[in-house]
Design a protein around this motif. Structure first.
Motif, PDB file in Angstrom:
ATOM      1  N   THR A 504      49.833  35.196  49.939  1.00  0.00           N
ATOM      2  CA  THR A 504      48.529  35.566  49.343  1.00  0.00           C
ATOM      3  C   THR A 504      47.398  35.207  50.275  1.00  0.00           C
ATOM      4  O   THR A 504      47.145  34.163  50.781  1.00  0.00           O
ATOM      5  CB  THR A 504      48.276  34.541  48.056  1.00  0.00           C
ATOM      6  OG1 THR A 504      49.544  34.616  47.292  1.00  0.00           O
ATOM      7  CG2 THR A 504      47.166  34.901  47.254  1.00  0.00           C
ATOM      8  N   LEU A 506      43.354  35.507  50.276  1.00  0.00           N
ATOM      9  CA  LEU A 506      42.242  35.778  49.303  1.00  0.00           C
ATOM     10  C   LEU A 506      40.866  35.658  50.399  1.00  0.00           C
ATOM     11  O   LEU A 506      40.648  34.594  50.751  1.00  0.00           O
ATOM     12  CB  LEU A 506      42.214  35.050  47.989  1.00  0.00           C
ATOM     13  CG  LEU A 506      43.200  35.344  47.133  1.00  0.00           C
ATOM     14  CD1 LEU A 506      43.178  34.118  45.946  1.00  0.00           C
ATOM     15  CD2 LEU A 506      43.171  36.713  46.608  1.00  0.00           C
ATOM     16  N   SER A 524      41.825  41.136  48.458  1.00  0.00           N
ATOM     17  CA  SER A 524      42.917  40.206  47.956  1.00  0.00           C
ATOM     18  C   SER A 524      44.125  40.663  48.523  1.00  0.00           C
ATOM     19  O   SER A 524      44.304  42.310  48.003  1.00  0.00           O
ATOM     20  CB  SER A 524      42.849  40.257  46.388  1.00  0.00           C
ATOM     21  OG  SER A 524      44.006  39.603  45.861  1.00  0.00           O
ATOM     22  N   GLN A 526      48.042  40.669  48.982  1.00  0.00           N
ATOM     23  CA  GLN A 526      49.320  40.020  48.253  1.00  0.00           C
ATOM     24  C   GLN A 526      50.696  40.770  48.654  1.00  0.00           C
ATOM     25  O   GLN A 526      50.621  41.988  48.661  1.00  0.00           O
ATOM     26  CB  GLN A 526      49.097  39.932  46.751  1.00  0.00           C
ATOM     27  CG  GLN A 526      47.895  39.036  46.300  1.00  0.00           C
ATOM     28  CD  GLN A 526      47.904  39.141  44.675  1.00  0.00           C
ATOM     29  OE1 GLN A 526      48.984  38.846  44.109  1.00  0.00           O
ATOM     30  NE2 GLN A 526      46.612  38.993  44.205  1.00  0.00           N
ATOM     31  N   LEU A 575      36.119  44.164  46.316  1.00  0.00           N
ATOM     32  CA  LEU A 575      36.332  43.285  44.878  1.00  0.00           C
ATOM     33  C   LEU A 575      35.365  43.609  43.935  1.00  0.00           C
ATOM     34  O   LEU A 575      33.944  43.436  44.414  1.00  0.00           O
ATOM     35  CB  LEU A 575      37.017  42.017  45.220  1.00  0.00           C
ATOM     36  CG  LEU A 575      38.200  41.588  46.223  1.00  0.00           C
ATOM     37  CD1 LEU A 575      38.354  40.388  46.127  1.00  0.00           C
ATOM     38  CD2 LEU A 575      39.442  42.307  45.464  1.00  0.00           C
ATOM     39  N   SER A 580      39.927  38.234  41.551  1.00  0.00           N
ATOM     40  CA  SER A 580      40.961  38.411  42.673  1.00  0.00           C
ATOM     41  C   SER A 580      42.309  39.223  42.447  1.00  0.00           C
ATOM     42  O   SER A 580      43.074  39.436  43.357  1.00  0.00           O
ATOM     43  CB  SER A 580      41.139  37.043  43.123  1.00  0.00           C
ATOM     44  OG  SER A 580      41.673  36.224  42.107  1.00  0.00           O
ATOM     45  N   ASN A 581      42.219  39.721  41.165  1.00  0.00           N
ATOM     46  CA  ASN A 581      43.330  40.528  40.846  1.00  0.00           C
ATOM     47  C   ASN A 581      43.261  41.795  41.727  1.00  0.00           C
ATOM     48  O   ASN A 581      42.390  42.299  42.132  1.00  0.00           O
ATOM     49  CB  ASN A 581      43.192  40.912  39.190  1.00  0.00           C
ATOM     50  CG  ASN A 581      43.836  39.667  38.443  1.00  0.00           C
ATOM     51  OD1 ASN A 581      43.876  38.654  38.907  1.00  0.00           O
ATOM     52  ND2 ASN A 581      43.883  39.921  37.141  1.00  0.00           N
ATOM     53  N   LEU A 582      44.492  42.394  41.879  1.00  0.00           N
ATOM     54  CA  LEU A 582      44.470  43.438  42.741  1.00  0.00           C
ATOM     55  C   LEU A 582      44.217  44.712  42.244  1.00  0.00           C
ATOM     56  O   LEU A 582      43.584  45.692  42.752  1.00  0.00           O
ATOM     57  CB  LEU A 582      46.047  43.792  43.001  1.00  0.00           C
ATOM     58  CG  LEU A 582      46.868  42.743  43.734  1.00  0.00           C
ATOM     59  CD1 LEU A 582      48.638  43.105  43.838  1.00  0.00           C
ATOM     60  CD2 LEU A 582      46.293  42.731  45.297  1.00  0.00           C
TER      61      LEU A 582
END
Length: 1006
Positions: A504, A506, A524, A526, A575, A580-582
């Motif tokens: 992860t 960020l 972000s 991941q 973003l 922070s969600n994809l």
């Protein structure tokens, strides 16, 4: 006639009865103790000589075994000399003497057999649990190997929590692939990959087109806990490693974890509490008004009056900024602010072991919690292990090992970048009078000296690795049949290594370099890697003893190995707000890499031993793999070894020399072609809004084969003064052929490159060891070992033009692959050589030397390990970058310019584009790797103070890297911006600095 018949029958019965009486089976009992102290020894193997029938002693050193009267028993245990004794009654007590020479130590000789070290024909290093964790608490398993055996070049790629170590045995064995050894844990093929987390999206470290991993990841062998390990055996050369075939070109490290011994359950609790601090603080440059003007506002050539006025105005403003900060007491030591965290180190180990004659077990719970020297970095790991062994029936045993690991590492944001955003690059760009601290509301000012505020980056950026891992094996061992001089044994082994790695990263929008649509506008990133390695192995081992002097051990085995790694990396940029969600981003990119591999093979070996005088071994490993161009083609790896113990011959009459062994060994090993080498891949493309596939630029090679190496080694071992002084010498020569390279192909083919078998190289070197038991008294023992080794490499054939690799070009210094030259040479531009490049150094050390010492005095233990690495060079670009920013601590010193006219900083900058010499630095060092002092409470204190509740209490202090000597102009000579694969070591670009560590220890045993 009838009378004579009865007489003959009676005589036969009488003879048979006498034989029964003579060879009557009895139960012999006894106790095995330590010769000096008289303490019982648990786990001693008690074997009927010439067979595998036997038992092991319990926790009190007691054993019981049914044998014939007159039978010869062999008593053996790691760290003690073997002893033979004949059964002459129902009681046989034995004392074992400590074996400081390790001649009786058992090491690997095949996939299903072992051999005494005294009979070994090649150089195999063995490291015990005491050597691994007996002095201090290592951060990782591979980090515990430093300086403890000959023939290795071990480099820490990063000081970040969670490790990052590169191990190379007897030189590099691949140019484009991994030169790291194969790791085997309790028979399981264990993955040691370093997987990028996608930081390049922000750092742009690979903007120049480099495909190398510059994300500073840890390597997965760090998941293992050193506290669980019983022994580590290092198969350095092909003559030993060839039994592992096409995965052993870089050597093999075989790890055996702890097992239980019969007796009551022993519970042990160990707690280590320590602290980490920066290894080598450099300090900061001291600024004055004049230095600011000279460094940042020097007049330019042909300057116009307007330009002069603008420059002087800017200089005045900068000087005023400095004066205001100085007057307000706001000149900051940003080195201490960034790297000065005193990281708390906690390591807790709870273990239990025990069992009976049929069942043995070992279990552990380990918790590691370490803070880094940079705030908000650290490493946490929880490890649980259960090893179990049970004799189902006589001569049938099943053994299970299992290890579950849960870990996380926060590694910060360091190493090379082309965006000015990593903490290291931002720090060296920042002047000490610049104000970067957050206000009372947590708002950080922008850094006028760099694209990023490294304090803000430190506090707000996430770069985390999280791992869930299971490593387990199941082993069935059964005696198929057995006679007095023959035995056939079946061994079946199944292993599994499975993990899920989650990365992860960020980078919130509020970061300086993400604000106002700069950078990526927030990112972000991941990743998720799922790996599953499975191996199935089955062996038949036939032992034949035609006489007391001659033995044959034959092995035959088959193997099936399946490896599958699936990595997905999703990058969301631009973003939305603080999300922070994809899916909360304007741009999303997804990548997936699947790497399946199926291998199969067989192994056969014959070992012959005549009276411990001649010991010969021949063997053959054959492998095929789905990675090869021809998936059904078998590649063969033979071996042949011979050892002569001259002191065992009847003619030997040199009393001063207790042992002398001559040995020679030959073997071949390999490394499978990299996954995808034989294919032409496809990439995705969108044309007119429609998705499609685009043929890749690499042309597949259906003829690609494994890299192969052939090695011969020869040497001798000699012991004098009752083997209290042991010396060993080994010379080896290793030829590596069919090295994989990326070669250019004619553009008319529609492609640009192809993976080919296009080079050969040679490694040769010398390894020497001296072990001395200087003092051997009941209350005082001193054992010292000195190891010396070096390796030299040469590219002997190159079927493509010479090329630079593993760095940033000849202007600054780079590794170069060139026929007839060292495989690890560092070259660069030279004003005296305008038509080419000059060799300025070599990443391979001239030599290494380690000095390991163990001293016991009554209840005290003292140990220390010095390590000297001489002659390796690094490309130090950290100093260049500090020079360019005017912040080098030695900027104003004057010891580099041969003319004596320029200060260090200006002199180095004057050579930029002229000569690479100032950037290639000597990376030699001498360091106190480990030191420890412990006290063991004696039995009387334990009884009187603790009423016998504890059977042992141990307290102590230890340190790691506490004393260091080097002239290298940075934090640590051990660096590698490109990780540990192939030609990659010795390139520094603002890494996470290394640390020194010290601990206080307490161990309680119930």
């Amino acid at each position: 006639m009838k009378k004579n018949y009865y007489f003959l029958l009676a005589a036969c019965l009488s003879l048979m009865l006498s034989q029964v009486v003579y060879s009557q089976e009895i139960t012999v009992n006894g106790k095995v103790t330590e010769a000096n102290s008289g303490d019982p020894i648990a786990g001693v193997n008690v074997i009927v000589k010439g067979t595998t029938n036997g038992t092991i002693t319990d926790g009190d050193g007691e054993y019981s075994l049914k044998v014939d009267n007159g039978t010869l028993l062999v008593f053996s245990f790691i760290g003690y000399k073997n002893k033979e004794a004949a059964v002459t009654g129902s009681r046989l007590d034995i004392q074992l003497e400590e074996d400081i020479t390790s001649l009786e130590e058992v090491v690997i000789s095949g996939l299903a057999s072992n051999i005494k070290r005294s009979n070994l024909a090649n150089s195999v290093a063995s490291i015990s649990a005491k050597e691994i964790i007996g002095t201090t608490t290592p951060q990782t398993v591979d980090g515990a190997l430093y300086g403890k055996f000959k023939g290795a070049n071990i480099v820490s790629n990063s000081g970040a929590p969670g490790g990052g170590i590169a191990v190379k045995l007897r030189g590099i064995t691949s140019i484009t692939g991994s030169s790291q050894p194969l790791f085997i844990v309790d028979g399981v093929y264990v993955d040691n990959s370093s997987i990028a987390s996608g930081l390049n999206v922000v750092s742009a470290a690979a903007a120049g087109g480099s495909s190398s991993n510059q994300d500073n990841p840890s390597n997965r062998i760090a998941d293992l806990s050193p506290d669980d390990i019983e022994t580590i055996e290092i198969l350095k050369g092909a003559s030993a490693a060839s039994i592992y075939g096409s995965r052993s070109s870089a050597g093999v490290i075989v790890i055996t974890t702890k097992k239980g011994t019969p007796g009551k359950t022993k519970i042990r609790l160990e707690q280590a509490v320590g602290q980490a601090s920066i290894l080598n603080p450099l300090g900061t440059r001291t600024f004055t008004e004049q230095r600011i003007r000279n460094t940042y506002f020097a007049p330019g050539d042909n300057e116009t009056p307007q330009e002069t006025a603008e420059r002087e105005a800017a200089a005045a403003a900068e000087v005023l900024r400095f004066q205001n900060a100085r007057d307000a007491g706001l000149i900051h030591d940003y080195e201490d602010e960034l790297y000065g965290n005193k990281g708390l180190l906690l390591n807790t180990v709870l273990s239990a072991s025990g069992g009976n004659d049929n069942t043995r077990y070992y279990g552990s719970f380990i918790r590691k919690d370490e803070e880094g020297i940079v705030k908000n970095t650290g490493y946490e790991k929880t490890s649980m292990r259960l090893n179990f062994s049970h004799d189902i029936v006589k001569n049938v045993n099943v053994a299970l090992t299992s290890n579950y690991i849960l870990s996380s590492a926060d590694r910060g944001f360091f190493n090379n970048d082309n965006s000015g955003t990593t903490m290291g690059i931002s720090y060296i760009s920042t002047r000490p009078y610049t104000q970067l601290f957050a206000d009372e509301n947590g708002n950080y000012p922008n850094n006028p000296d760099a694209p990023s505020n490294f304090l803000q980056t430190r506090d707000l950026v996430t770069n985390r690795e999280e791992v869930q891992r299971f490593i387990g094996s199941a082993k069935l061992e059964a005696t198929v049949f057995q006679t007095d001089n023959m035995q056939l044994k079946f061994i079946g082994l199944a292993g599994l290594d499975s993990y899920t790695l989650k990365t992860t990263a960020l980078f919130p929008r509020e970061l300086q370099f993400q604000q106002d649509n700069n950078g990526t506008g927030g990112a972000s990133i991941q990743g998720r890697t799922v790996l599953e390695n499975r191996n199935l192995q089955a062996f038949l081992v036939h032992s034949f003893f035609p006489s007391s002097k001659l033995s044959f051990i034959t092995q035959l085995g088959v193997l099936k190995l399946d490896f599958n790694r699936n990595t997905t990396l999703i990058t969301a940029t631009q973003l939305i707000g603080t999300q922070s969600n994809l899916d909360q981003a304007s741009a999303i990119n997804a990548e997936q890499t699947i790497q399946p591999e199926e291998d199969a093979g067989f192994f056969i070996q014959e070992e012959v031993n005549f009276s411990d005088q001649f010991i010969a071994t021949i063997g053959l490993r054959a492998d095929k793999s789905s990675n090869n161009g021809d998936v059904n083609k078998l590649f063969y790896y033979p071996k042949a070894n011979l050892a002569l113990n001259l002191h065992e011959f009847g003619f030997w009459g040199i009393d001063a020399v207790n042992s002398l062994k001559l040995r020679a060994a030959y073997g071949q090993a390999g490394r499978f072609a990299t996954f995808g080498s034989k294919y032409t891949g496809f990439g995705s493309v969108i044309i007119d809004g429609q998705a499609g596939s685009l043929i890749g630029a690499q042309l597949g090679n259906q003829e690609v084969e494994p890299e192969k190496q052939s090695e011969i080694e020869a040497g001798f071992d000699i012991g004098v003064v009752n083997n209290r002084v042991m010396f060993d010498f080994t010379y080896y020569k290793k030829n590596v052929t069919d090295l994989l390279l990326s070669a250019l192909v004619p553009t008319s083919t529609g492609y640009t490159t192809q993976i080919i078998n296009g080079a050969e190289l040679e490694n040769q070197g010398i390894e020497m060891g001296l072990n001395v038991l200087a003092i051997d008294k009941p209350d005082l023992k001193y054992n010292s070992s000195l190891n010396f080794w070096f390796n030299r490499s040469e590219v002997t054939e190159l079927r493509v033009p010479a090329f630079n690799t593993g760095a940033f070009g000849a202007t600054l210094g780079t590794l170069r692959v060139e026929e007839g030259k060292s495989a690890t040479q560092l070259v660069g531009i030279d004003p005296n050589n305008p038509d080419g490049v000059t060799k300025w150094g070599d990443a391979e050390p001239d030599f290494q030397l380690s000095w390991n010492n163990f001293i016991t005095w009554k209840n005290f233990e003292f140990s220390f390990l010095w390590h000297w690495k001489e002659g390796a060079e690094n490309v130090n670009l950290s100093t260049l970058l500090t020079d360019l920013n005017g912040t080098s601590p030695d900027f104003d010193d004057g010891d580099l310019d041969p003319s004596g006219q320029l200060q260090n900083g200006p002199y180095r900058l004057s050579q930029l584009g002229v000569s690479a010499e100032p950037f290639v630095e000597d990376a030699s060092y001498i360091r106190l790797r480990e030191v420890g002092v412990y006290y063991n409470l004696d039995d009387e204190l334990l009884l009187n103070i603790f009423n016998g509740v504890f059977t042992g209490i141990r307290v102590g202090f230890s340190g790691y890297n506490l004393v260091n000597f080097f002239d290298y102009n940075s934090y640590d000579p051990e660096v590698s911006n490109f990780g540990g694969d192939g030609l990659s070591t010795g390139i520094e670009v603002t890494p996470f600095p290394s640390s020194k560590r010290y601990f206080f220890h307490l161990a309680l045993e119930l």
